[in-house]
Design a protein around this motif. Structure first.
Motif, mmCIF file in Angstrom:
data_model
loop_
_atom_site.group_PDB
_atom_site.id
_atom_site.type_symbol
_atom_site.label_atom_id
_atom_site.label_comp_id
_atom_site.label_asym_id
_atom_site.label_seq_id
_atom_site.Cartn_x
_atom_site.Cartn_y
_atom_site.Cartn_z
ATOM 1 N N GLY A 237 3.273 25.395 -33.479
ATOM 2 C CA GLY A 237 4.819 25.338 -33.658
ATOM 3 C C GLY A 237 5.408 24.400 -32.765
ATOM 4 N N LEU A 238 4.812 23.138 -32.662
ATOM 5 C CA LEU A 238 5.286 22.282 -31.687
ATOM 6 C C LEU A 238 5.279 20.723 -32.239
ATOM 7 C CD1 LEU A 238 3.610 23.290 -28.309
ATOM 8 C CD2 LEU A 238 5.965 23.845 -29.040
ATOM 9 N N ASP A 239 5.978 20.028 -32.308
ATOM 10 C CA ASP A 239 5.813 18.712 -32.588
ATOM 11 C C ASP A 239 4.772 17.952 -31.956
ATOM 12 O OD1 ASP A 239 6.847 17.163 -30.459
ATOM 13 O OD2 ASP A 239 8.862 17.146 -31.305
ATOM 14 N N ALA A 240 4.485 16.576 -32.534
ATOM 15 C CA ALA A 240 3.224 16.135 -31.991
ATOM 16 C C ALA A 240 3.294 15.674 -30.288
ATOM 17 C CB ALA A 240 2.994 14.660 -32.596
ATOM 18 N N GLN A 241 4.405 15.275 -30.198
ATOM 19 C CA GLN A 241 4.590 15.005 -28.414
ATOM 20 C C GLN A 241 4.577 16.178 -27.490
ATOM 21 O OE1 GLN A 241 7.570 11.708 -28.016
ATOM 22 N NE2 GLN A 241 7.343 11.464 -30.098
ATOM 23 N N GLU A 242 5.371 17.352 -28.125
ATOM 24 C CA GLU A 242 5.379 18.412 -27.240
ATOM 25 C C GLU A 242 3.864 19.184 -27.469
ATOM 26 O OE1 GLU A 242 9.669 20.861 -28.456
ATOM 27 O OE2 GLU A 242 8.028 20.520 -29.967
ATOM 28 N N SER A 243 3.330 18.788 -28.490
ATOM 29 C CA SER A 243 1.962 19.392 -28.531
ATOM 30 C C SER A 243 0.860 18.671 -27.474
ATOM 31 C CB SER A 243 1.339 19.279 -29.523
ATOM 32 O OG SER A 243 1.637 19.775 -30.921
ATOM 33 N N LEU A 244 1.095 17.486 -27.134
ATOM 34 C CA LEU A 244 0.397 16.991 -26.152
ATOM 35 C C LEU A 244 0.572 17.204 -24.704
ATOM 36 C CD1 LEU A 244 0.193 13.155 -27.287
ATOM 37 C CD2 LEU A 244 -1.413 14.922 -27.622
ATOM 38 N N GLN A 245 1.949 17.437 -24.663
ATOM 39 C CA GLN A 245 2.484 18.177 -23.381
ATOM 40 C C GLN A 245 1.711 19.495 -22.952
ATOM 41 O OE1 GLN A 245 3.957 16.407 -21.168
ATOM 42 N NE2 GLN A 245 3.710 17.855 -19.955
ATOM 43 N N TRP A 246 2.061 20.482 -24.235
ATOM 44 C CA TRP A 246 1.506 21.750 -24.118
ATOM 45 C C TRP A 246 -0.169 21.718 -23.483
ATOM 46 C CZ3 TRP A 246 -2.254 25.283 -25.718
ATOM 47 C CH2 TRP A 246 -1.832 26.475 -25.629
ATOM 48 N N LEU A 247 -0.832 20.704 -24.115
ATOM 49 C CA LEU A 247 -2.347 20.575 -23.789
ATOM 50 C C LEU A 247 -2.298 20.246 -22.243
ATOM 51 C CD1 LEU A 247 -4.889 18.318 -25.733
ATOM 52 C CD2 LEU A 247 -4.891 18.291 -23.455
ATOM 53 N N ARG A 248 -1.441 19.385 -21.943
ATOM 54 C CA ARG A 248 -1.632 19.070 -20.435
ATOM 55 C C ARG A 248 -1.298 20.111 -19.587
ATOM 56 N NH1 ARG A 248 -0.038 13.703 -22.503
ATOM 57 N NH2 ARG A 248 2.169 14.348 -22.684
ATOM 58 N N ASP A 249 -0.085 20.857 -20.031
ATOM 59 C CA ASP A 249 0.489 21.820 -18.950
ATOM 60 C C ASP A 249 -0.510 23.096 -18.951
ATOM 61 O OD1 ASP A 249 2.319 20.066 -18.602
ATOM 62 O OD2 ASP A 249 3.771 21.067 -19.843
ATOM 63 N N ASN A 250 -1.296 23.147 -20.278
ATOM 64 C CA ASN A 250 -1.724 24.701 -20.235
ATOM 65 C C ASN A 250 -3.449 24.377 -20.398
ATOM 66 O OD1 ASN A 250 0.657 26.630 -20.793
ATOM 67 N ND2 ASN A 250 0.908 24.782 -22.098
ATOM 68 N N MET A 251 -3.860 23.570 -21.381
ATOM 69 C CA MET A 251 -5.195 23.736 -21.601
ATOM 70 C C MET A 251 -6.216 22.914 -20.337
ATOM 71 S SD MET A 251 -5.511 23.023 -25.540
ATOM 72 C CE MET A 251 -7.349 23.346 -25.465
ATOM 73 N N ILE A 252 -5.449 21.852 -19.860
ATOM 74 C CA ILE A 252 -6.325 21.045 -18.649
ATOM 75 C C ILE A 252 -6.555 22.007 -17.495
ATOM 76 C CG2 ILE A 252 -6.396 19.237 -17.311
ATOM 77 C CD1 ILE A 252 -5.433 17.473 -19.735
ATOM 78 N N PRO A 253 -5.354 22.523 -17.181
ATOM 79 C CA PRO A 253 -5.648 23.435 -15.974
ATOM 80 C C PRO A 253 -6.851 24.495 -16.221
ATOM 81 C CG PRO A 253 -3.370 23.375 -16.172
ATOM 82 C CD PRO A 253 -4.193 22.728 -17.516
ATOM 83 N N TYR A 254 -6.888 24.995 -17.420
ATOM 84 C CA TYR A 254 -7.840 26.117 -17.516
ATOM 85 C C TYR A 254 -9.282 25.528 -17.899
ATOM 86 C CZ TYR A 254 -9.562 30.572 -18.662
ATOM 87 O OH TYR A 254 -10.254 31.905 -18.419
ATOM 88 N N TYR A 255 -9.434 24.187 -18.615
ATOM 89 C CA TYR A 255 -10.356 23.541 -19.108
ATOM 90 C C TYR A 255 -10.441 22.216 -18.321
ATOM 91 C CZ TYR A 255 -10.404 26.994 -22.735
ATOM 92 O OH TYR A 255 -10.448 28.220 -23.485
ATOM 93 N N PRO A 256 -10.872 22.148 -16.993
ATOM 94 C CA PRO A 256 -10.564 20.665 -16.247
ATOM 95 C C PRO A 256 -11.547 19.742 -16.918
ATOM 96 C CG PRO A 256 -11.231 22.725 -14.835
ATOM 97 C CD PRO A 256 -11.485 23.312 -16.129
ATOM 98 N N LEU A 257 -11.045 18.661 -16.930
ATOM 99 C CA LEU A 257 -11.656 17.502 -17.510
ATOM 100 C C LEU A 257 -12.925 17.170 -16.695
ATOM 101 C CD1 LEU A 257 -8.907 15.421 -18.975
ATOM 102 C CD2 LEU A 257 -10.010 17.113 -20.132
ATOM 103 N N GLY A 258 -14.037 16.582 -17.127
ATOM 104 C CA GLY A 258 -15.101 15.953 -16.139
ATOM 105 C C GLY A 258 -16.358 16.145 -16.775
ATOM 106 N N VAL A 259 -17.306 15.774 -15.855
ATOM 107 C CA VAL A 259 -18.674 15.822 -16.491
ATOM 108 C C VAL A 259 -19.451 16.981 -15.614
ATOM 109 C CG1 VAL A 259 -20.882 14.446 -16.286
ATOM 110 C CG2 VAL A 259 -18.722 13.164 -16.553
ATOM 111 N N TYR A 260 -19.852 17.872 -16.579
ATOM 112 C CA TYR A 260 -20.434 19.185 -16.293
ATOM 113 C C TYR A 260 -21.961 18.969 -16.110
ATOM 114 C CZ TYR A 260 -16.028 21.010 -16.326
ATOM 115 O OH TYR A 260 -14.668 21.070 -16.146
#
Lengths: 229, 354, 249, 177, 68
Positions: free
Chosen positions: C218-241
């Protein structure tokens, strides 16, 4: 009936009769000579949606915008970019939102397209529909729709019906329900609908009750295949 | 070639290899496990693939993948495992892919038991998965036939581009009989498969294997086309074996293991002066209706014998269509009917026993 | 003037049917660029999942097979074993890979199946209209967690890369994102590495790409990217596992 | 008699299925039709095991032996379960070192063979089954002697070649009883 | 001089390129409406384009070609 804004968003519980009302309103406005666009935003339900009526609407000169895979065998909820255009069109632009907050969520991404524009959002209710027959539930439903879509409703449309079992009494009695919902959510009632093919307006007055709401005749467009004609 | 003694399950496996199958994906379940074990032993020696999947679901989808790549692929299981494979079988049928699936039936429903059964007839011939489709279904009754029908199954799977099932049972899978393995020179891709998804090598447009069609019209058209193919198969591919049917008053109808019991019962009945005969369907789909039709005029009654509560008897009744009585005798739960029990039913039909 | 950026050859000239702003399109392009750069289109077979990207067989120019829901790694296994000289990849969403297809995913990794998995994680079921995914975040509101995902009731999100990194057969498990230019460039490198590992027969490689769903969030394209940054990356840290390392290319 | 129905029964681990396989191969070596059908409980070891072998000059119908012409019983439950099913005039071999019960039927030929004890006494552990087979050959002539030797070659895998002589010895003990 | 060329038939007007452009020379067209009735992205000042391709990298519809 009151004159509505050029952008009209129709929301409600799924199965309340949103789509049928949206199609009627679109046809009605077109008859009055306005350009009309009807956008089917329902990505939730695979069946009984406004784009099912594209051909009929098309023949009346109503522009229909539907999800990419509407009326196909695929249920991917892809929104076409064309939907952006619905906010820019001349004449009336109607949005048939999907049911519940699920349907309303889809509207969320168009928040920027609609900010700064005037709109009416009609909350369609049906006092005979399970899950919103209780006034409190109907109010809750509206709040969740409003928060998911980031928009505020402006009117209530009382579309109470019981399909084939709808009679004048059903319509008359529903007015009290509509008023209670209206009071609970603090919104005016735009109209109360009745299926014109089944009930005459006089029959409703003849029940002896007091008609407190604007009566709006609707055709039944949304039908099962065995109900055709 | 000289005859050798083989278990039914081993014979199925060896026959598949001889038919060119080099890709087998399995999951252990009694009473078909020897088939997988045989493949595991043999495939590495001939450059083939035996892979034990993590489940029956994975195994059938590995078959889908190998078949999509154009190779002859096979999986085998027993009743509960076939239920798990049914999703993949439907996708294989919906994608017009060839594949051979073996069901060494055991008692059901549920976990049931490991003893032989024929209670998956409906599943095999009516609904091995969701949607409008058929499998060709072969029902061997001897270990020799297990080998012969596997080769035919692979050929027809390729020819008609559809899944084919060998519907066997625990008794046939576990028993040993002498087998003559017919030498075959089949490769794992004996016919041209221009549709295969095996890399376009920049020499053709990309191939897509799928079962999704966007419009109901396109899907209906495709399903109808498949049903035209099924009509051809019904005409061309019916197979049955007849035993003493020409003058028979009582005609037994039985397939697989129960047909063996019936053959013994027919012999005993003949010794008693009862004119009994046996029709043994080899294809269960297409159902060999024409073999039954031939005898409706002279037979006095039909007796269908199954290791189930009565499933194939539906097809016998459809063929006979009320023209003669059709009786049923069956044992279930993993019990094999005894020849004496069948003989008793024959006697009842002739009025010998009240 | 030279063309420095254009549509890769491994994408057919067919418009994507995804919602405006849906990052599936970016990820498709990265896979296609990789195929182009490695020169492998003619001997690559892709496996399409069930999910919003079910129709990606219409977009990729290589041969494609559409798998039952969750079974893409099994289908890919069959393909790879049958035609080992070819490159086989799957493209799967979070429901397909981490719910119904968990067993297929884990066991393909366990076997060290020499395939590449492109895993698109957007924490929601897009196709069916916004229900809880195995990767939906704690307290995330979805159609089937209307009061927010209560982890004590609906369980916890799966961190796929971390889980698969524990398995011997995994050659590469890396999580990337496509929320900004730099991250897209990193995602491209990871995907290319995964395909390269397959060419070098190193085993199972998976790239998890954090992605968006404007329509169901329920967000526009740019808001969606922000939501990803704010919510997903903290829970799913980027990196080589996990990375077996030492790639030659 | 065109079909000979043989039922072999005992505990799992007594070599019942191998015994059946030997009998079946012997039939095959005589160029006859044969079937071999095992039957056992869900447990692989330790449970009851029995095995149907049919040897015939014609196509074999049911491979399942219900009324055996020959019954080899190597434990008491097997004997009790099948003794009444043996056809009149049939032959029954009982391992009397395990079964101390006598058979009361008058219409059949019963042989009591202390096979398990003989196997132990002669340093042939696990070959009581072959002693029973030797006795079965002597009493029923179900196959030719030559066929049995050929069956042995088929059934004993080359990597167990050292077992060959022991098997021959056990067969001989049985056939001389 | 560099150039970002936007294919209006492929552009879905999502605006991700607008946000990605470091030179801020992209906008969703304020006046132009494409054949499907919505506002595609457009370059307002081509002369400032450095050809960095950030817009194209973020475009989910492969609608942008960049020349340099």
């Amino acid at each position: 009936m009151k004159r509505l804004k050029k952008i009209i968003i129709i929301c409600g519980h799924y199965g309340s009769g949103k789509t049928n009302f949206a199609v009627n309103l679109a046809v009605d406005l077109r008859k009055q000579g306005y350009p009309v666009t009807l956008t089917d935003m329902d990505i939730v339900n695979p069946y009984f949606r406004s784009s099912d009526h594209s051909e009929m609407l098309d023949s009346k000169g109503i522009k229909v915008i539907a999800p990419v895979y509407a009326n196909t065998n695929l249920d991917a909820p892809a929104i076409p970019a064309e939907m952006y255009s619905a906010f820019d069109r001349s004449g009336y632009s109607l949005f048939d939102m999907g049911g519940d907050d699920a349907g309303a969520t889809v509207m969320g991404q168009f928040f920027r397209n609609i900010t700064g524009k005037e709109y009416d959002m009609l909350y369609v209710i049906n006092g005979k529909r399970a899950m919103i027959e209780n006034v409190h539930d109907a109010a809750e439903m509206l709040y969740s729709i409003e928060s998911a879509s980031r928009l505020k409703a402006t009117y209530i449309v009382n579309n109470t019906h019981l399909k084939d079992y709808t009679d004048a009494k059903t319509i008359l009695e529903s007015m009290e329900y509509a008023e209670k919902v209206s009071e609970a959510v603090n919104l005016p009632i735009l109209c109360t609908t009745y299926p014109v093919s089944m009930i005459k307006e006089q029959e409703i007055s003849a029940t002896g009750g007091i008609i407190t709401q604007h009566l709006y005749p609707v055709e039944v467009f949304v039908k099962t295949p065995w109900e055709v004609n | 070639m000289a005859k050798v003694l083989m278990k039914g399950n081993e014979a199925l496996a060896e026959a598949a290899i001889m038919a060119g199958c080099r890709h087998f994906f399995g999951y252990p379940i009694t009473p078909q496990t020897e088939l997988a074990a045989y493949m595991a032993k043999k495939m590495p020696k001939i450059g083939g693939v035996y892979l034990q999947a993590e489940s029956e679901i994975a195994a059938i989808n590995m078959v889908l993948g190998a078949s999509a790549a154009g190779k002859r692929a096979m999986t085998s299981s027993s009743s509960p495992g076939i239920s798990l494979k049914s999703e993949g079988i439907s996708y294989i049928a919906g994608s017009d892919l060839p594949a051979v699936i073996v069901n060494v039936q055991r008692g059901g429903p549920g976990l049931g038991g490991i003893q032989p059964s024929q209670a998956d007839y409906w599943q095999a011939t009516r609904a091995t998965g969701h949607g409008d489709f058929h499998l060709m279904v072969y029902a061997p009754s001897t270990v020799q036939e297990m080998t012969d029908l596997v080769a035919l199954a692979f050929d027809n799977a390729d020819k008609y581009r559809m899944p084919v099932m060998i519907l066997s049972d625990g008794m046939l899978g576990q028993m040993m009989e002498p087998v003559e393995l017919k030498t075959a020179n089949a490769t794992d891709c004996p016919i041209e498969k221009p549709w295969a998804a095996c890399g376009h090598r920049n020499s053709r447009p990309h191939n897509v294997i799928n079962s999704l069609y966007l419009t109901p019209q396109a899907l209906e058209e495709l399903v109808k086309k498949r049903y035209e193919k099924y009509e051809v198969i019904k005409k061309e591919e019916q197979m049955a074996d007849e035993y003493l049917t020409d003058d028979a008053d009582i005609i037994l109808v039985a397939y697989g293991a129960s047909s063996r019991i019936c053959r013994t019962a027919v012999n005993t009945a003949r010794k008693e002066g009862i004119k009994a005969g046996l029709i043994r369907p080899i294809t269960l789909w297409p159902y060999p209706a024409k073999y039954i039709e031939k005898h409706i005029a002279h037979a006095k009654a039909f007796l269908c014998v199954e290791m189930s509560m009565g499933q194939m008897v539906d097809d016998v009744r459809l063929c006979v269509n009320g023209r003669k009585p059709v009786a049923f005798y069956g044992r279930t739960g993993g019990i094999i009917p005894a020849p004496d029990e069948v003989l008793n039913e024959i006697r009842k039909l002739t009025g010998g026993v009240k | 003037m030279a063309v420095v950026f254009q549509k890769p050859q491994a994408l057919l000239d067919v418009p994507f049917t995804y919602c405006p702003g849906c990052t599936h399109g970016i990820i498709h392009r990265l896979v296609a660029e990789t195929i182009d750069e490695l020169g492998i289109e003619g001997h690559t077979v892709g496996v399409a999942p069930v999910g919003c990207s079910v129709m990606n067989y219409n977009f990729f120019a290589c041969d494609m097979v559409q798998a039952p829901h969750g079974r893409a790694p099994a289908v890919a296994t069959g393909l790879k074993r049958a035609i080992p000289e070819n490159i086989v990849f799957t493209y799967q969403g979070d429901g397909d890979l981490a719910a119904i297809g968990t067993a297929e995913t884990v066991h393909a990794a366990v076997r060290g199946e020499n395939i590449t998995v492109v895993f698109v994680n957007n924490a929601i079921y897009g196709m069916t209209g916004g229900q809880m995914a195995p990767t939906s975040l704690p307290n995330q509101v979805t159609q089937t967690t209307p009061y927010g995902r209560d982890t004590s009731y609906s369980g916890h999100p799966i961190r796929v890369c971390e889980m698969l990194a524990t398995l011997e057969g995994t050659a590469l498990a890396q999580r990337v994102s496509v929320d900004n230019v730099k991250n897209v460039q990193n995602a491209k490198k990871a995907i290319k590495k995964a395909f390269t590992y397959q060419i070098e027969k190193r085993g199972f490689s998976i790239v998890e790409v954090l992605s968006t769903c404007p329509t169901n969030w329920g967000l526009d394209a740019q808001e969606s990217l922000q939501w990803l940054r704010d919510n997903m990356i903290p829970y799913y840290p980027l990196g080589v596992y996990k990375d077996v390392g030492g790639t030659t290319k | 008699m065109s079909t000979l129905n043989i039922l072999l029964a005992g505990f799992g681990g007594q070599g019942i299925l191998f015994l059946g396989k030997m009998a079946a191969y012997a039939g095959l070596m005589d160029n006859r039709q044969i079937t071999w059908l095992p039957s056992y409980g869900p447990e692989m070891r330790g449970g009851t095991a029995n095995c149907s072998v049919c040897i015939s000059d014609d196509l074999i119908g049911s491979p399942l032996v219900i009324n055996p012409d020959i019954l080899v019983a190597m434990n008491l439950p097997s004997l009790e379960k099948f003794i009444d099913k043996v056809v009149p005039g049939g032959t029954v071999l009982v391992d009397c070192s395990i079964i101390d019960k006598k058979v009361h039927r008058e219409d059949i030929n019963v042989f009591y063979v202390p096979a398990t004890r003989l196997a132990a006494d002669n340093g042939l552990p696990g070959l009581a089954n072959m002693i029973m087979l030797g006795k079965m050959l002597k009493e029923t002539k179900f196959c030719t002697e030559n066929a049995l030797e050929e069956a042995l070659l088929k059934c004993v895998p080359p990597r167990k070649a050292d077992m060959m002589e022991l098997n021959r010895k056990a067969l001989k003990i049985g056939s001389e009883l | 001089m560099a150039k970002a060329i936007i294919d209006e038939t492929k552009c879905k007007g999502c605006g991700l390129c607008v946000a990605a452009c470091p030179r801020k020379i992209l906008v969703l067209s304020p006046d132009k409406i494409n054949s499907k009735g919505y506002r595609p992205a457009q370059v307002v000042d081509q002369s400032k384009c450095t050809g960095c391709a950030s817009c194209a990298i973020m475009c989910p519809d492969v609608a942008i070609t960049v020349e340099r």
